[in-house]
Design an enzyme around this catalytic site. Structure first.
Site, short mmCIF file in Angstrom:
data_model
loop_
_atom_site.label_atom_id
_atom_site.label_comp_id
_atom_site.label_asym_id
_atom_site.label_seq_id
_atom_site.Cartn_x
_atom_site.Cartn_y
_atom_site.Cartn_z
N GLY A 251 0.99 -1.16 0.16
CA GLY A 251 -0.05 -0.04 0.15
C GLY A 251 0.72 1.11 0.08
N GLN A 345 2.92 28.55 -5.90
CA GLN A 345 3.92 29.72 -6.15
C GLN A 345 4.12 30.19 -7.50
OE1 GLN A 345 4.50 31.13 -3.22
NE2 GLN A 345 5.62 32.70 -3.83
N GLU A 372 -2.03 5.63 5.34
CA GLU A 372 -1.20 4.36 5.12
C GLU A 372 0.14 4.52 5.74
OE1 GLU A 372 -1.40 2.01 1.91
OE2 GLU A 372 -3.29 3.02 1.17
N1 CAA Z 1 5.48 -6.73 8.03
C1 CAA Z 1 5.13 -7.71 8.84
N2 CAA Z 1 5.16 -7.77 9.97
C2 CAA Z 1 5.55 -6.28 10.71
C3 CAA Z 1 5.98 -5.48 9.85
C4 CAA Z 1 6.03 -5.44 8.57
N3 CAA Z 1 6.12 -4.57 7.50
N4 CAA Z 1 6.16 -4.39 10.53
C5 CAA Z 1 6.25 -4.75 11.77
N5 CAA Z 1 5.61 -6.17 11.77
C6 CAA Z 1 5.28 -6.98 12.91
C7 CAA Z 1 6.67 -6.97 14.02
O1 CAA Z 1 7.73 -8.02 13.56
C8 CAA Z 1 6.06 -7.46 15.43
O2 CAA Z 1 5.70 -8.68 15.40
P1 CAA Z 1 6.50 -9.70 16.48
O3 CAA Z 1 5.42 -9.11 17.78
O4 CAA Z 1 6.20 -11.00 16.22
O5 CAA Z 1 7.61 -9.35 16.90
C9 CAA Z 1 4.73 -6.98 15.13
O6 CAA Z 1 4.16 -6.51 13.79
C10 CAA Z 1 4.48 -5.51 15.81
O7 CAA Z 1 5.25 -4.53 15.44
P2 CAA Z 1 6.15 -3.64 16.44
O8 CAA Z 1 6.46 -4.53 17.72
O9 CAA Z 1 7.09 -2.90 15.57
O10 CAA Z 1 5.06 -2.66 16.88
P3 CAA Z 1 4.86 -1.11 17.26
O11 CAA Z 1 3.57 -1.02 17.77
O12 CAA Z 1 6.00 -0.61 18.00
O13 CAA Z 1 5.19 -0.37 15.79
C11 CAA Z 1 4.14 0.49 13.69
C12 CAA Z 1 4.36 -0.82 14.73
C13 CAA Z 1 5.32 0.27 12.79
C14 CAA Z 1 4.16 1.70 14.41
C15 CAA Z 1 2.87 0.23 13.15
O14 CAA Z 1 2.02 0.23 14.34
C16 CAA Z 1 2.60 0.97 11.95
O15 CAA Z 1 2.94 1.05 11.07
N6 CAA Z 1 1.57 2.07 12.29
C17 CAA Z 1 1.13 2.88 11.26
C18 CAA Z 1 -0.32 2.07 10.80
C19 CAA Z 1 -0.56 2.60 9.60
O16 CAA Z 1 0.03 2.48 8.60
N7 CAA Z 1 -2.03 2.92 9.20
C20 CAA Z 1 -2.55 3.20 8.04
C21 CAA Z 1 -4.05 2.38 8.10
S1 CAA Z 1 -4.77 2.13 6.45
C22 CAA Z 1 -5.03 3.91 5.97
O17 CAA Z 1 -4.37 4.70 5.97
C23 CAA Z 1 -6.65 3.78 5.67
C24 CAA Z 1 -6.94 3.87 4.16
O18 CAA Z 1 -7.87 3.50 3.69
C25 CAA Z 1 -5.84 4.56 3.14
#
Ligand code: CAA
Length: 389
Positions: A251, A345, A372
């Site tokens: 995405g 601009q 995203e």
């Molecule tokens: N692929 C697979 N697994 C992943 C990953 C990836 N890219 N990124 C993280 N993980 C896994 C980690 O390995 C971890 O797994 P384990 O528990 O087994 O170790 C698990 O996910 C949790 O990850 P973190 O410990 O890193 O979690 P965190 O809370 O510290 O951080 C984050 C995670 C990167 C901040 C994540 O929450 C994030 O990306 N947040 C943003 C969410 C987002 O993009 N939202 C948009 C929604 S869609 C939208 O916008 C609407 C639309 O319709 C357009």
């Protein structure tokens, strides 16, 4: 063709043909209406239907399910072409193709694929992806909407927010908590569900009144004790958050391509305008202040595209692209914001008026730094990657 055109890139002939066909359709059938759709907040259902018939809902779906089975590289170039015509249409397609389709392809059972992918590829089913909630944006592990087992069935309840295609989709892929408060499992307590939009108890909220992307639909979603059979759980219980993040790698590349399309459209408007507009008895293009801006715009757009195509090629080689997708999204979205600011601009007083296209592009660009995964989240993802083995 300007130096910033993607058609100058070294890509396979078949990709080039699809990209050219997309450009022709987008410039003829979409671009001329973008300003009106924006000002009236009109969702172009008729154009979306046509795109579905032409195969744009099946861009990533393999041919065995009647899709076009495009590689990531070609898919990115197609999204850029659609976005250069109208960024709203591109996000409606990008969410469908990058998120639910990816999750179904990776995690779906044979029956789930059979049920959903064919109708999607034929343009009969549009899909949405729902992770965010009012109190869980960047901190998406903290979602609260839940699915509880009741015998063989699941009962879904809670509120979701900012769902692209929220009230136009036929299928919603929704992430919900399936752990109990006593056994909270964090990222491994969330499951993904395939929820037909027509299921009793699924109620979309009103379409949000947005700064930009006004021709795409973004709604909240109420789940009022929605009862679904076990065949609606996608993949393993408790792993839906991981699937969602894996899909978000795709995405985020799609949003990067969208941002590049917005920026390219702004540059193209500026190239034309700077030749027509006279000040001090010379066209704007004669002024170095304008030339330097255009040169920087073109350079940043080409750099953004290079990052996207590098990530896309890595994806097509089967490599993990989490950090590369983050870099592409971060750079392309900040490029789109910077380029559209310069474009306003260059257009001067006209740039501030709704009658001219760069004002809309400026508004459309902003959300690419937010949805995203915000630019701040992308920086976290990239920085974490620097320390992994
Ligand atoms: N692929 C697979 N697994 C992943 C990953 C990836 N890219 N990124 C993280 N993980 C896994 C980690 O390995 C971890 O797994 P384990 O528990 O087994 O170790 C698990 O996910 C949790 O990850 P973190 O410990 O890193 O979690 P965190 O809370 O510290 O951080 C984050 C995670 C990167 C901040 C994540 O929450 C994030 O990306 N947040 C943003 C969410 C987002 O993009 N939202 C948009 C929604 S869609 C939208 O916008 C609407 C639309 O319709 C357009």
């Amino acid at each position: 063709m300007t130096i910033a055109s993607p058609l100058l890139l070294d890509v396979p002939e078949q990709s080039r043909e699809i990209v050219e066909m997309t450009r022709e359709f987008a410039q003829k059938e979409i671009a001329p209406h973008a300003a009106e759709w924006d000002s009236t907040k009109h969702y172009p259902a008729e154009v979306m239907k046509r795109l579905g018939e032409l195969g744009f809902y099946g861009l990533r779906i393999p041919e065995e399910y009647e899709g076009l089975g495009l590689d990531t590289l070609t898919y990115m170039m197609v999204l850029e072409e659609i976005a250069a015509a109208d960024a709203s249409v591109s996000i409606s397609l990008s969410v469908h193709n990058s998120l639910p389709v990816t999750m179904l392809l990776r995690e779906g059972t044979a029956e789930q694929k059979e049920r959903w992918l064919g109708p999607m590829a034929r343009g009969e089913v549009l899909a949405a992806f729902s992770l965010s909630e009012a109190d869980s944006g960047s901190d998406s592990v903290s979602i609260r909407a839940q699915a509880v087992r009741d015998g063989d069935e699941w009962v879904l309840s809670g509120e979701k927010t900012w769902v692209t295609n929220g009230d136009t989709a036929d299928l919603l892929v929704i992430m919900l908590r399936t752990d109990t408060p006593e056994e909270r499992r964090g990222a491994h307590g969330i499951s993904a569900f395939l929820v037909p939009a027509a299921a009793p108890g699924v109620v979309p909220g009103k379409a949000e009144d947005k700064m930009g992307l006004r021709a795409s639909r973004t709604t909240s979603l109420s789940l009022n004790d929605v009862r679904l059979g076990p065949e609606h759980l996608l993949g393993m219980e408790g792993e839906g958050f991981i699937y969602a993040l894996q899909a978000l790698d795709n995405g985020r590349m799609g949003v990067a391509a969208q941002a590049t399309g917005i920026a390219r459209a702004a540059l193209e408007h500026c190239i034309r305008y700077s030749q027509e507009r006279q000040q001090f008895e010379r066209p704007l293009r004669d002024f170095q202040a304008i030339q330097f801006k255009l040169a920087d715009m073109a350079t940043r757009i080409s750099a953004a595209r290079a990052l996207i195509l590098e990530a896309a090629r890595a994806k097509d080689r089967g490599e993990s692209v989490t950090e590369r997708a983050g870099m592409a999204k971060l750079f392309a979205s900040e490029t789109a914001m910077w380029v559209t600011t310069q474009a306003v601009q260059i257009f001067g007083g006209y740039g501030y008026m709704r009658d001219y296209p760069v004002e809309r592009l400026f508004r459309d660009a902003k959300v690419t730094e937010i949805y995203e995964g915000t630019s701040e989240i992308q920086r976290i993802v990239i920085a974490r990657g620097l320390y992994s083995d």
